[in-house]
Structures are given as structure tokens and as C-alpha cells.
Design an enzyme around this catalytic site. Sequence first.
Site, PDB file in Angstrom:
ATOM      1  N   ASP A 180       0.831  -1.202   0.000  1.00 46.35           N
ATOM      2  CA  ASP A 180       0.000   0.000   0.000  1.00 46.35           C
ATOM      3  C   ASP A 180       0.873   1.262   0.000  1.00 46.35           C
ATOM      4  OD1 ASP A 180      -2.823   0.983   0.448  1.00 46.35           O
ATOM      5  OD2 ASP A 180      -1.890   1.898   2.195  1.00 46.35           O
ATOM      6  N   GLU A 214      14.306 -15.313   1.087  1.00 43.99           N
ATOM      7  CA  GLU A 214      14.486 -16.361   2.100  1.00 43.99           C
ATOM      8  C   GLU A 214      13.507 -17.514   1.855  1.00 43.99           C
ATOM      9  OE1 GLU A 214      13.872 -14.394   5.838  1.00 43.99           O
ATOM     10  OE2 GLU A 214      15.603 -13.062   5.547  1.00 43.99           O
TER      11      GLU A 214
HETATM   12  C1  GLC Z   1      -4.207   3.033  -0.695  1.00 45.26           C
HETATM   13  C2  GLC Z   1      -5.452   2.196  -0.563  1.00 45.26           C
HETATM   14  C3  GLC Z   1      -6.566   3.076  -0.126  1.00 45.26           C
HETATM   15  C4  GLC Z   1      -6.206   3.696   1.206  1.00 45.26           C
HETATM   16  C5  GLC Z   1      -4.857   4.418   1.148  1.00 45.26           C
HETATM   17  C6  GLC Z   1      -4.319   4.713   2.513  1.00 45.26           C
HETATM   18  O1  GLC Z   1      -4.316   3.988  -1.700  1.00 45.26           O
HETATM   19  O2  GLC Z   1      -5.710   1.532  -1.758  1.00 45.26           O
HETATM   20  O3  GLC Z   1      -7.770   2.375  -0.026  1.00 45.26           O
HETATM   21  O4  GLC Z   1      -7.174   4.633   1.569  1.00 45.26           O
HETATM   22  O5  GLC Z   1      -3.893   3.615   0.525  1.00 45.26           O
HETATM   23  O6  GLC Z   1      -3.892   3.540   3.149  1.00 45.26           O
END
Ligand code: GLC
Length: 547
Positions: free
Chosen positions: A212, A262
Amino acid sequence: MPDSNSSRRNIDPDWWRQAVVYQVYPRSFSDHDGDGLGDLRGVTDRVPYLRALGVDAVWLSPFYPSALADGGYDVDDYRDVDPRLGTLEDFDEMATALHNAGIKVIVDLVPNHTSDRHAWFREALAAEPGSKARQRYVFRDGRGENGDEPPSDWQCAFGGPAWERVPDGQWYLHLFAPEQPDLNWDNPEVHEEFRDILRFWGDRGVDGFRVDVAHGLAKDLSEPLAAAADLHEELTLRGEHPLWDRDDVHDIYREWRKVFEEYDPPLAAVAEAWVHPTRRGRYADPEGLGQAFNFDLLQAAWSAPGFREIIERNLDEVAETGTSSTWVLSNHDVVRHATRYGLKGTDTAAGQAWLAEGGRAEDVDRERGLQRARAATMLILALPGCSYLYQGEELGLHEVGDIPDDQRQDPTWFRSQHTRKGRDGCRVPLPWQSGGTSYGFGAGGAHLPQPDWFAEVSVQAEEDDPDSTLRMYREALRLRRELQGPEELSWEGQDTDVVHFSRPGGWHSVTNMGAAPVTLPEGEVVLASRRLDGDRLPPDTTAWLVT
Ligand code: GLC
């Protein structure tokens, strides 16, 4: 833990290169225990469905303990399951069931920020300014006479200032919601912690990670903090922006690569990095995460030259680093593609504009949108590389645009002073049946309201209809498995309104993006995104042929 490292042997280390990955947004997929929220046992229940669909992997959006300030992307504990969604044992059972069905498991890793309920953040709040606990996050004194102005004028992604004040007067940075304090990646302890989290899930048998906000971790926090006026696009292109896509973020991923290696086969990873296309390759580097999302088609208008240009550019890009390409039309952050293609503009901005105007179904050409969505999906499924599908798109689901404001959950809605509706409309619990409580989602209702038209697009309704979108997806995934060869593509045909390419072995994909029917090329039609009549390919239609 059912999946020890040794049982992973004999897995093709390149399994991810041309996989079809299905994104599950767990809270809205299937509710086993009937509390109105989807759960991990719900996913296990639906493994036969996923197997019949023919996907190679499932990516689960966060299922960790969370107050759901941002749909679970506010993580309280990276090594556990939200009790409303199950337990670690449920996770193991789910992973085993998926693996037994030949489906890989990818989990979402959220390293840019924790939640404000995470043990580290609670500790930081209880500790003194300048303490070790505060240095895991980004705490600063405020500006102005009493320090009551935020340390900089940075704005958070959901709207409003990116700083929140705590009772002792200091401020902390949150590039997303205030419930999502940013971690300080200048601190070695943070690095150590995340390497350990990777191993926690690797040891539990996961096959990979979706990372993310991969472009956000490294920050230049030297004083004085940059002013917003300095946050220029051209800095972004040089890798020197204080917050986004800095060159030094890749040092982190080189560390992670050592952890991935790993395992046998190495763990896979895909970066969610909203960066300039010319800088995406760095995330996909084999010494880094190995693959990165390409969101170009999400943002593209319905035009054959536009699609061709994006495809060509992306294939050139991946050739440089040796990774495989990724294709995405929908996910949990954007208006569903069936709806976008039914609007006047067809990109994500048009989707947001439509939502802002009320998200009314009557403002969407739903039929055209669905035809184009089916055609676009068949197109991407024929391309070399990996396709990411979002739950419900296999039913041809439209966005639920008219969720009453008092039932919205997305922080975008609250943080933008109710000016941006946000992402709830693609997160409505799935319809499994044409009637009954929450259309078969679960016995306890749905946490976001489901519209009446879900009855016609439920799994149950579509199973029995040979022309349904579900049946088309199943057949497309079956054929793709059969026809997929090396990651090569040759452009065919001359018509500017048509995207026609072939893959090794004589697999052709032809999409008519123009306004008039065109003649199909030579070959046997094995699948089309709508019923064909004779040798003509209607507008907004894809056909696959073999020669
Ligand atoms: C990414 C995710 C989104 C979230 C953001 C903050 O863009 O896809 O859903 O709000 O990160 O974590």
C-alpha cells in the site's frame, strides 16, 4: 500453521508473471457469521466459486484489527485478524482451502502508516516529546507563537491539513486520515519491524504482498519542512519530492527483497505507487518489489489509439526491468469500470464528477457501460502480463452511486467537508442470491445499502444465464489458461478504431472501439464479449479468435 516453507516447493517461481489476481475486499465479500461484515470464513465458503471462476491468486485487502477509519487501511496490529473478521486460525484455514484449490494468497501490507490505535502510537502519545516512542512517527512542534499552527502547510490525501495536534501541543503527520499516523522510515526500528512482519506472513504461507502507498514511505523531514509551494511536479519526476516517490524509498524495497528471497519460491510483491509512468519501473525492479500496478487504463478515455499507446508504452517499460506488466480496470478506490464507461468521460475523474452530482443511475448509459466493460476486460485478459480483477466486476456490477449521505463510511466524504463522495459505492457487499437477506451476502444484513437492481446481477441470476458477465469471465479465464504463451504481442490490422493484436500460437484479440461495425479478421471466434451476428464485430465489443 498449515503451510510450512517446505510445502511451498515445486511452485513455479514465475507464477505471478501472468496470473489473474482477484481482489477481495473482505468486509464486503461474504459474511459467514451473519454480523453484517464479511469475514475470512466467508472467503473460505466461496473458494469453490473462486475456483470455478478460474483465478490464479486472491489478494485480500486488509483484514487486520482496525477501527475502520479507512476501510481497514488503518491497521491496529499487523500480526492478527480483526475479531469481527475471524482469527488467525480462520486465516490458516482459508489459506489452506485456497492453496488446495490451486489459488495463491496475497495479503495487503500497509507500511506508510499504522492506525492511531496501534500499540506504538499509543506508546508515542503517552511518551514525552522527543522520546524514542515518538521517533517511530513524525512528531513536530507547531509554528506560530504558541505552536498552534501546523508545522507545515501539507494537505492530507482525503482533504484538510496533514497534521493533527496532540494534548501536549505537538503535532503528528498523517498523509491520509488523522487515524493513520505516518511512520518514520528514517528510524531503523521501523525497518526491523516490517521485515519481521513480512516473515510473519511468509512463515504462515502467503505467496506475496500488495504494498500500500509504496511511493510514500521515504520522506525528507529535514528542517525547515518544505512549503507546499515547493511540491512541484518536476521535483516528483526527479525523485526529490519531500513526500512522494523519493529515490531513497527503493533502499527499503531492496531490504525487503532479501526477505522475499528467504522463501522458496521467493515471495512476490506488487507496488501500489501512483507515480509518473516513467518512474514506475523502479518499483518493479527485480531487486525491489518486482512488480508495480499500472493504473493507466483506469485513467484512459475509450479510444483505440489511447489504449494502444498505453499498452505499447507499458510493454516497453516492463521490458526494461524484466518484470511483467499489470492491467487494472477497477479496484476498491475507484468508480467501477462498467459505470465509468457509461459516462460521458470514461476516466476516474469523470467517475468522481458523476458521484459529486448525485451518482444517479439515470445519468449513466448502463448498457453501453457494461458492453464496454466486458470488451475492455476481455482485451486486458488477452494481454501479456498479470490482470487484476476486483470483486463483483465478474458480475458486471455498476457503482452504487446513490448511497444516502448518512450511510457513507469513506473518510474522503468526512474530510472533504462532504464535497467528495468517496469510495463506498464500489465496496457494497456482493449479491450472491437474487433475494433474501442482503442478497445472500450473509444472514445479518449488509453494512452498506444494496440497491434493488442487485437481484438481476447476483451470482445466482448469472449462473443460469449463458450470456451473463459471470459466464463470460469464466469462459475467458478458462480460455486464457489454455491459450496463454510467452509474454509477447504482435500488433495486427490497420483500422485506427480497432485494437487488434495476436499472441504466440495464433491467439487474436480484436476490440472495436469505434462507432461502426467492422469485419472480423480470419480465424475461429472462440469467445466474444457479446453475441455476434455473422462476421461483423459491433462497436464496444471484443472477440477472441484462434488461427
Ligand atoms: C491506498 C489504498 C486506499 C487507502 C490508502 C491509505 O491507496 O488503496 O484504499 O485509503 O492507501 O492507506
